[in-house]
Design a protein around this motif. Structure first.
Motif, short mmCIF file in Angstrom:
data_model
loop_
_atom_site.label_atom_id
_atom_site.label_comp_id
_atom_site.label_asym_id
_atom_site.label_seq_id
_atom_site.Cartn_x
_atom_site.Cartn_y
_atom_site.Cartn_z
N ALA A 13 -3.35 -10.03 -9.34
CA ALA A 13 -2.80 -11.11 -8.52
C ALA A 13 -1.42 -10.69 -8.06
O ALA A 13 -0.74 -9.94 -8.75
CB ALA A 13 -2.71 -12.40 -9.32
N PRO A 14 -0.99 -11.17 -6.87
CA PRO A 14 0.32 -10.75 -6.38
C PRO A 14 1.39 -11.06 -7.42
O PRO A 14 1.43 -12.15 -7.97
CB PRO A 14 0.52 -11.60 -5.13
N GLY A 15 2.23 -10.09 -7.69
CA GLY A 15 3.37 -10.33 -8.57
C GLY A 15 3.06 -10.16 -10.04
O GLY A 15 3.96 -10.13 -10.85
N ASP A 16 1.80 -10.08 -10.45
CA ASP A 16 1.58 -9.86 -11.88
C ASP A 16 1.26 -8.39 -12.11
O ASP A 16 1.49 -7.54 -11.27
CB ASP A 16 0.53 -10.82 -12.46
N THR A 70 1.93 -4.63 -8.26
CA THR A 70 2.78 -5.34 -9.23
C THR A 70 4.13 -5.82 -8.68
O THR A 70 4.55 -6.93 -8.95
CB THR A 70 3.03 -4.42 -10.44
N LEU A 71 4.84 -4.98 -7.96
CA LEU A 71 6.18 -5.37 -7.47
C LEU A 71 6.18 -5.54 -5.94
O LEU A 71 7.21 -5.33 -5.29
CB LEU A 71 7.23 -4.36 -7.91
N ARG A 72 5.03 -5.94 -5.41
CA ARG A 72 4.96 -6.16 -3.95
C ARG A 72 5.98 -7.23 -3.56
O ARG A 72 6.08 -8.27 -4.20
CB ARG A 72 3.54 -6.60 -3.58
N LYS A 96 7.60 2.99 -5.72
CA LYS A 96 6.53 3.05 -4.70
C LYS A 96 5.16 2.82 -5.34
O LYS A 96 4.31 2.15 -4.77
CB LYS A 96 6.57 4.39 -3.97
N ARG A 97 4.94 3.39 -6.52
CA ARG A 97 3.63 3.19 -7.20
C ARG A 97 3.42 1.73 -7.57
O ARG A 97 2.30 1.28 -7.72
CB ARG A 97 3.52 4.09 -8.43
N LEU A 98 4.52 0.99 -7.72
CA LEU A 98 4.40 -0.45 -8.02
C LEU A 98 4.48 -1.30 -6.75
O LEU A 98 4.59 -2.52 -6.82
CB LEU A 98 5.51 -0.85 -9.01
N SER A 99 4.46 -0.66 -5.58
CA SER A 99 4.45 -1.33 -4.26
C SER A 99 5.76 -2.02 -3.90
O SER A 99 5.77 -2.90 -3.03
CB SER A 99 3.30 -2.35 -4.16
N ALA A 100 6.86 -1.66 -4.56
CA ALA A 100 8.16 -2.22 -4.17
C ALA A 100 8.66 -1.48 -2.92
O ALA A 100 8.24 -0.36 -2.64
CB ALA A 100 9.16 -2.05 -5.30
N GLY A 332 9.24 -7.81 -12.90
CA GLY A 332 7.85 -8.28 -12.83
C GLY A 332 7.72 -9.73 -13.22
O GLY A 332 8.71 -10.47 -13.30
N VAL A 333 6.50 -10.11 -13.52
CA VAL A 333 6.19 -11.52 -13.75
C VAL A 333 6.94 -12.08 -14.96
O VAL A 333 7.40 -13.22 -14.94
CB VAL A 333 4.66 -11.72 -13.85
#
Ligand code: CP
Length: 344
Positions: A13-16, A70-72, A96-100, A332-333
């Motif tokens: 889920a977005p953010g988790d 995770t960090l979108r 980048k791997r965590l989509s930040a 993160g969450v």
């Protein structure tokens, strides 16, 4: 029917934690502080949490598509005011791997060359609403100052000779991978202890995890009050190495005054360079570590650096996992939940 790891981790889920395969009890975990400024300020449970989280994150880098959501939507700014290969690159890749979204600023391309102070730079960066600031700086305390000034989470990527917390964490993860546990190990740190933030962070980290830490250096490269850190100190390498489970060699920090501390690199290598002969004094299953950058033929012989006991490149791989874990635990969450609870 037993739950699969994926089922335990829950749906993405977005953010988790997304499809990280983190156990349920780690999905909403966070650190006590908003920042990671040094190992000195962490307790053993927080260190273990980072190592356990990093262990789960390793798998992402083995996937064909090395990215999780995770960090979108989070912004990470790297402020590197000292040279770096490993730390800077791995923080950039980790984010980048965590989509930040990431941005890197170095001293030579920032307005600091036009006279802007670090605090003004920080205030201007803060005005762009970053979530995480990662800083490497030559001055001890630079990360603390940033953390006091900014509401974003601050990660110390090395502040002068003070601390380099993510280096110690990746070192601990590497030791744990090889030895199962850190408690009871004899870890020898040799080289320029006086000017080394890696030594300081490792001493804090390894002692908190129950290791016996031994340091070995010429008197000119040893802090005079080093025993106050809870270590055993030697001015010769050979007796320090006897019975060692882990040997960590450090380069001489020429940029911090190390170059005036010994007559020649040849003499230094003869007395303190980790050669195969000297390493034979350690346990048969000893592992050899180096945080990099390495100076072959000065603090370590090439055949030791590339030999069977060396885990130096595993340290680099673990650096990526540890930095992903730290970014996750601070932004993160779990961190978001903690901030809401703190504000309420
Ligand atoms: N170990 C370490 O901090 O390496 P870099 O200076 O290349 O980041």
């Amino acid at each position: 029917m037993p739950k699969t790891k994926e089922a335990e981790a829950g749906p993405a889920a977005p953010g988790d934690a997304g499809d990280l395969i983190l156990p349920v009890d780690q999905q909403a975990a966070s650190l006590k502080s908003k920042d990671l400024l040094g190992i000195e300020y962490l307790d053993a449970d927080e260190i273990q949490l980072i190592l356990d989280t990093a262990h789960h994150f390793k798998e992402i880098s083995q996937r064909p598509i090395k990215k999780v959501p995770t960090l979108r939507g989070k912004s990470v700014i790297n402020l590197f005011f000292e040279p770096s290969t490993r730390t800077r690159t791995s923080f950039e890749i980790a984010a980048k791997r965590l989509s930040a979204d990431t941005q890197t600023i170095s001293a030579s391309t920032s307005s600091m060359v036009k006279g802007e102070t670090l605090i003004d730079t920080a205030r201007n960066i803060e005005a762009m609403y970053p979530d995480l600031l990662i800083i490497r700086h030559a001055f001890p305390g630079a990360a603390h100052m940033l953390a006091r000034t900014c509401s974003a989470a601050v990660i110390n990527a090395g502040d002068g000779a003070h601390e380099h917390p993510t280096q110690a964490l990746l070192d601990a993860l590497t030791i744990r991978d090889h030895k199962g546990s850190i408690e009871g190990l004899r870890v020898v740190i040799c080289g320029d202890i006086a000017h080394s933030r890696v030594a300081r962070s490792n001493i804090h980290c390894l002692r908190k995890l129950g290791a016996t830490v031994v340091v070995a250096a010429p008197p000119t490269l040893m802090p005079c009050d080093v025993e106050a850190l809870g270590v055993e100190a030697f001015d010769r390498l050979e007796p320090a190495l006897e019975g060692a489970d882990v040997v960590m060699t450090l380069r001489i920090q020429l940029e911090r005054g190390g170059k005036l501390s010994f007559p020649s690199t040849r003499e230094y290598f003869n007395l303190f360079g980790l050669s195969r002969d000297k390493l034979a004094l350690a346990k048969d299953d000893v592992i050899v570590m180096h945080p990099g950058p390495m100076n072959r033929g000065v603090e370590i012989a090439s055949d030791v650096a590339d030999g069977p006991a060396s885990v130096i490149l595993e340290q680099v791989s673990n650096g990526l996992a540890v930095r992903m874990a730290v970014l996750y635990l601070l932004a993160g969450v779990g961190a978001a939940k903690k901030n809401v609870e703190t504000a309420a």
